[in-house]
Design a protein around this motif. Structure first.
Motif, PDB file in Angstrom:
ATOM      1  N   TYR A  73      43.377  41.500  29.864  1.00 35.05           N
ATOM      2  CA  TYR A  73      44.715  41.385  30.441  1.00 35.05           C
ATOM      3  C   TYR A  73      45.027  42.553  31.363  1.00 35.05           C
ATOM      4  CZ  TYR A  73      49.695  40.434  30.797  1.00 35.05           C
ATOM      5  OH  TYR A  73      50.940  40.157  31.278  1.00 35.05           O
ATOM      6  N   LYS A  74      44.557  43.750  31.006  1.00 32.99           N
ATOM      7  CA  LYS A  74      44.843  44.938  31.815  1.00 32.99           C
ATOM      8  C   LYS A  74      43.871  45.107  32.974  1.00 32.99           C
ATOM      9  CE  LYS A  74      47.034  47.563  28.159  1.00 32.99           C
ATOM     10  NZ  LYS A  74      47.018  48.763  27.344  1.00 32.99           N
ATOM     11  N   CYS A  75      42.583  44.895  32.719  1.00 31.91           N
ATOM     12  CA  CYS A  75      41.608  45.223  33.762  1.00 31.91           C
ATOM     13  C   CYS A  75      41.181  44.022  34.612  1.00 31.91           C
ATOM     14  CB  CYS A  75      40.378  45.899  33.156  1.00 31.91           C
ATOM     15  SG  CYS A  75      39.491  44.866  32.010  1.00 31.91           S
ATOM     16  N   ALA A  76      41.365  42.802  34.148  1.00 31.47           N
ATOM     17  CA  ALA A  76      40.946  41.628  34.914  1.00 31.47           C
ATOM     18  C   ALA A  76      41.900  40.455  34.673  1.00 31.47           C
ATOM     19  CB  ALA A  76      39.524  41.242  34.524  1.00 31.47           C
ATOM     20  N   PRO A  77      43.176  40.635  35.019  1.00 33.19           N
ATOM     21  CA  PRO A  77      44.147  39.570  34.726  1.00 33.19           C
ATOM     22  C   PRO A  77      43.886  38.272  35.493  1.00 33.19           C
ATOM     23  CG  PRO A  77      45.147  41.269  36.084  1.00 33.19           C
ATOM     24  CD  PRO A  77      43.797  41.772  35.690  1.00 33.19           C
ATOM     25  N   LYS A  78      43.419  38.394  36.725  1.00 40.40           N
ATOM     26  CA  LYS A  78      43.164  37.200  37.527  1.00 40.40           C
ATOM     27  C   LYS A  78      42.016  36.370  36.926  1.00 40.40           C
ATOM     28  CE  LYS A  78      42.049  35.866  42.265  1.00 40.40           C
ATOM     29  NZ  LYS A  78      41.766  36.357  43.617  1.00 40.40           N
ATOM     30  N   GLU A  79      40.951  37.038  36.543  1.00 41.05           N
ATOM     31  CA  GLU A  79      39.807  36.355  35.953  1.00 41.05           C
ATOM     32  C   GLU A  79      40.174  35.721  34.606  1.00 41.05           C
ATOM     33  OE1 GLU A  79      39.782  39.347  37.305  1.00 41.05           O
ATOM     34  OE2 GLU A  79      38.330  39.200  38.932  1.00 41.05           O
ATOM     35  N   LEU A  80      41.009  36.420  33.838  1.00 39.02           N
ATOM     36  CA  LEU A  80      41.470  35.887  32.560  1.00 39.02           C
ATOM     37  C   LEU A  80      42.296  34.620  32.782  1.00 39.02           C
ATOM     38  CD1 LEU A  80      41.801  36.119  29.493  1.00 39.02           C
ATOM     39  CD2 LEU A  80      43.799  37.562  29.918  1.00 39.02           C
ATOM     40  N   ALA A  81      43.167  34.660  33.770  1.00 35.03           N
ATOM     41  CA  ALA A  81      43.991  33.483  34.076  1.00 35.03           C
ATOM     42  C   ALA A  81      43.116  32.300  34.490  1.00 35.03           C
ATOM     43  CB  ALA A  81      44.993  33.817  35.176  1.00 35.03           C
ATOM     44  N   HIS A  82      42.104  32.570  35.305  1.00 34.35           N
ATOM     45  CA  HIS A  82      41.194  31.493  35.707  1.00 34.35           C
ATOM     46  C   HIS A  82      40.457  30.910  34.504  1.00 34.35           C
ATOM     47  CE1 HIS A  82      40.982  32.924  40.125  1.00 34.35           C
ATOM     48  NE2 HIS A  82      41.779  31.885  40.016  1.00 34.35           N
ATOM     49  N   ALA A  83      39.989  31.763  33.616  1.00 35.39           N
ATOM     50  CA  ALA A  83      39.270  31.301  32.424  1.00 35.39           C
ATOM     51  C   ALA A  83      40.170  30.442  31.544  1.00 35.39           C
ATOM     52  CB  ALA A  83      38.738  32.497  31.642  1.00 35.39           C
ATOM     53  N   LYS A  84      41.397  30.888  31.340  1.00 39.45           N
ATOM     54  CA  LYS A  84      42.328  30.126  30.506  1.00 39.45           C
ATOM     55  C   LYS A  84      42.669  28.780  31.142  1.00 39.45           C
ATOM     56  CE  LYS A  84      45.494  32.621  28.198  1.00 39.45           C
ATOM     57  NZ  LYS A  84      46.595  33.582  28.009  1.00 39.45           N
ATOM     58  N   ALA A  85      42.871  28.789  32.464  1.00 40.78           N
ATOM     59  CA  ALA A  85      43.206  27.540  33.168  1.00 40.78           C
ATOM     60  C   ALA A  85      42.046  26.548  33.102  1.00 40.78           C
ATOM     61  CB  ALA A  85      43.564  27.838  34.616  1.00 40.78           C
ATOM     62  N   HIS A  86      40.837  27.025  33.338  1.00 43.97           N
ATOM     63  CA  HIS A  86      39.686  26.127  33.284  1.00 43.97           C
ATOM     64  C   HIS A  86      39.473  25.584  31.873  1.00 43.97           C
ATOM     65  CE1 HIS A  86      38.060  26.074  37.303  1.00 43.97           C
ATOM     66  NE2 HIS A  86      38.299  27.362  37.410  1.00 43.97           N
ATOM     67  N   HIS A  87      39.750  26.398  30.873  1.00 40.37           N
ATOM     68  CA  HIS A  87      39.637  25.926  29.491  1.00 40.37           C
ATOM     69  C   HIS A  87      40.648  24.811  29.225  1.00 40.37           C
ATOM     70  CE1 HIS A  87      40.577  26.310  25.079  1.00 40.37           C
ATOM     71  NE2 HIS A  87      39.318  25.936  25.089  1.00 40.37           N
ATOM     72  N   GLU A  88      41.874  25.004  29.657  1.00 44.19           N
ATOM     73  CA  GLU A  88      42.906  23.971  29.461  1.00 44.19           C
ATOM     74  C   GLU A  88      42.576  22.695  30.236  1.00 44.19           C
ATOM     75  OE1 GLU A  88      46.983  25.204  29.887  1.00 44.19           O
ATOM     76  OE2 GLU A  88      46.533  27.161  29.006  1.00 44.19           O
ATOM     77  N   PHE A  89      42.116  22.852  31.484  1.00 42.03           N
ATOM     78  CA  PHE A  89      41.752  21.678  32.277  1.00 42.03           C
ATOM     79  C   PHE A  89      40.564  20.956  31.650  1.00 42.03           C
ATOM     80  CE2 PHE A  89      43.613  23.923  36.174  1.00 42.03           C
ATOM     81  CZ  PHE A  89      44.806  23.232  36.076  1.00 42.03           C
ATOM     82  N   GLY A  90      39.598  21.718  31.142  1.00 40.36           N
ATOM     83  CA  GLY A  90      38.442  21.113  30.487  1.00 40.36           C
ATOM     84  C   GLY A  90      38.851  20.307  29.265  1.00 40.36           C
TER      85      GLY A  90
END
Length: 85
Positions: free
Chosen positions: A50-67
């Protein structure tokens, strides 16, 4: 009277249909396991990422939900594309 060739064709179709249905169930089960693994990994690294890579975390969470959503709809190829990211 039904010809023997018609019976063979019907039997072949039934066997092929059963094979395709069982393959779909196997693919779905494998993708659900992959989705669970991705979700656990995302939750595990969330606090640190959340602190060092928030954009990548958001992408991972979104792809998980879409999957997961695509899995619910039965779109296995699309679900796999999201879960592979």
């Amino acid at each position: 009277m039904i010809h023997a060739s018609c019976i063979r064709i019907a039997l072949a179709f039934a066997v092929l249909s059963g094979a395709l249905i069982s393959t779909g169930c196997t693919v779905g089960a494998k993708l659900r396991a992959k989705s669970t693994e991705v979700g656990e990994l995302t939750r595990e690294i969330e606090r640190r990422a959340y602190k060092c890579a928030p954009k990548e975390l958001a992408h991972a969470k979104a792809h998980h939900e879409f999957g997961d959503y695509e899995l619910q709809l039965g779109h296995f190829t699309r679900a796999d594309e999201h879960l592979a990211v």
